[in-house]
Design an enzyme around this catalytic site. Structure first.
Site, PDB file in Angstrom:
ATOM      1  N   GLU A  98       0.846  -1.207   0.000  1.00  0.00           N
ATOM      2  CA  GLU A  98       0.000   0.000   0.000  1.00  0.00           C
ATOM      3  C   GLU A  98       0.875   1.248   0.000  1.00  0.00           C
ATOM      4  OE1 GLU A  98      -2.579   1.429  -0.436  1.00  0.00           O
ATOM      5  OE2 GLU A  98      -4.362   0.535   0.437  1.00  0.00           O
ATOM      6  N   ASP A  99       0.321   2.352  -0.483  1.00  0.00           N
ATOM      7  CA  ASP A  99       1.028   3.632  -0.321  1.00  0.00           C
ATOM      8  C   ASP A  99       0.749   4.234   1.050  1.00  0.00           C
ATOM      9  OD1 ASP A  99      -1.618   4.035  -1.067  1.00  0.00           O
ATOM     10  OD2 ASP A  99      -1.216   5.897  -2.126  1.00  0.00           O
ATOM     11  N   ASP A 102      -4.825   4.646   6.350  1.00  0.00           N
ATOM     12  CA  ASP A 102      -5.461   5.768   7.055  1.00  0.00           C
ATOM     13  C   ASP A 102      -6.462   5.196   8.065  1.00  0.00           C
ATOM     14  OD1 ASP A 102      -6.442   8.246   7.721  1.00  0.00           O
ATOM     15  OD2 ASP A 102      -7.341   8.674   5.791  1.00  0.00           O
ATOM     16  N   PHE A 151      -2.417  16.662   4.367  1.00  0.00           N
ATOM     17  CA  PHE A 151      -2.664  16.154   3.020  1.00  0.00           C
ATOM     18  C   PHE A 151      -1.346  16.109   2.279  1.00  0.00           C
ATOM     19  CE2 PHE A 151      -4.356  15.286  -0.988  1.00  0.00           C
ATOM     20  CZ  PHE A 151      -5.649  14.857  -0.800  1.00  0.00           C
ATOM     21  N   ARG A 164       0.868  12.320  -8.705  1.00  0.00           N
ATOM     22  CA  ARG A 164       1.410  10.980  -8.415  1.00  0.00           C
ATOM     23  C   ARG A 164       2.841  10.841  -8.924  1.00  0.00           C
ATOM     24  NH1 ARG A 164      -3.010   7.644  -6.824  1.00  0.00           N
ATOM     25  NH2 ARG A 164      -4.946   8.017  -7.946  1.00  0.00           N
TER      26      ARG A 164
END
Ligand code: PRP
Length: 184
Positions: A98-99, A102, A151, A164
């Site tokens: 995963e990046d 959360d 963010f 990205r």
């Protein structure tokens, strides 16, 4: 108004150094075995590309994609697999990549889905971990960096499908006031 990349959160050398450390640890843990590396689209593709090339154990690769549905900016927790893996999972040593984790809802659902197919083992490797924002109990086995709120974009992470491609990770101040929700 335009989006502002406020500051660099992780530089390319910091990223590559940590990816190398993670790959070394994973290679030690899986010595003598072949891993089925499953990337969670889209965000994980950049990290996964670097990670697998730094491994010293063989791997096969596949991808999965999930979407969460809910009202407003907060997810309801209803996760749906929108693109499944194509390789068989049964009997394999699966490593989900995963990046960012959360709330944990996406990975919990993906883990449950893949576990039901009887892998030999299953672990999770995430580039970033926003541990404080968990809605469910979930611990990744390999974590690149932890962070609090904010963010961020770059190195696979997007805002409205932009950014990205950036080789560093930046803290973003979105132009739009309605874009204040967190990543994930
Ligand atoms: C992000 C990220 C994880 C998920 C984490 O994907 O890549 O898959 O959210 O959130 P959670 O822990 O709260 O479930 P996103 O839905 O933004 O899609 P993308 O990877 O295509 O950008």
């Amino acid at each position: 108004m335009v989006d502002v990349l406020k500051k660099v959160f992780l530089t390319p050398p910091e990223i590559s150094g940590r990816v190398r450390e993670m790959a070394d640890e994973i290679s030690r843990d899986y010595a003598g075995r072949e891993i089925l590396v499953i990337g969670v689209l889209k965000g994980a593709f950049v990290f996964m590309a670097d990670l697998i090339r730094a491994l010293s154990v063989p791997c096969r690769t596949d991808f999965i994609r999930a979407a969460s549905y809910g009202a407003g900016t907060e997810s309801s927790g209803a996760i749906v697999i929108t693109k499944d893996v194509e390789l068989p999972v049964e009997g394999r040593d699966v490593l989900i990549v995963e990046d960012i984790v959360d709330s944990g809802l996406t990975l919990l659902h993906i883990m449950d889905t893949l576990k039901s197919r009887n892998p030999r083992s299953i672990k999770v490797c995430t580039f970033l971990d926003k541990r404080k924002r968990r809605k469910v109990h979930f611990e990744a086995d390999y974590v690149g960096f932890t962070m609090d709120d904010g963010f961020i974009v770059g190195y696979g992470l997007d805002f409205n499908e932009q950014y990205r491609f950036l080789p560093a990770v930046y803290v973003l101040e979105p132009a739009s006031a309605c874009a204040q929700e967190e990543n994930g």
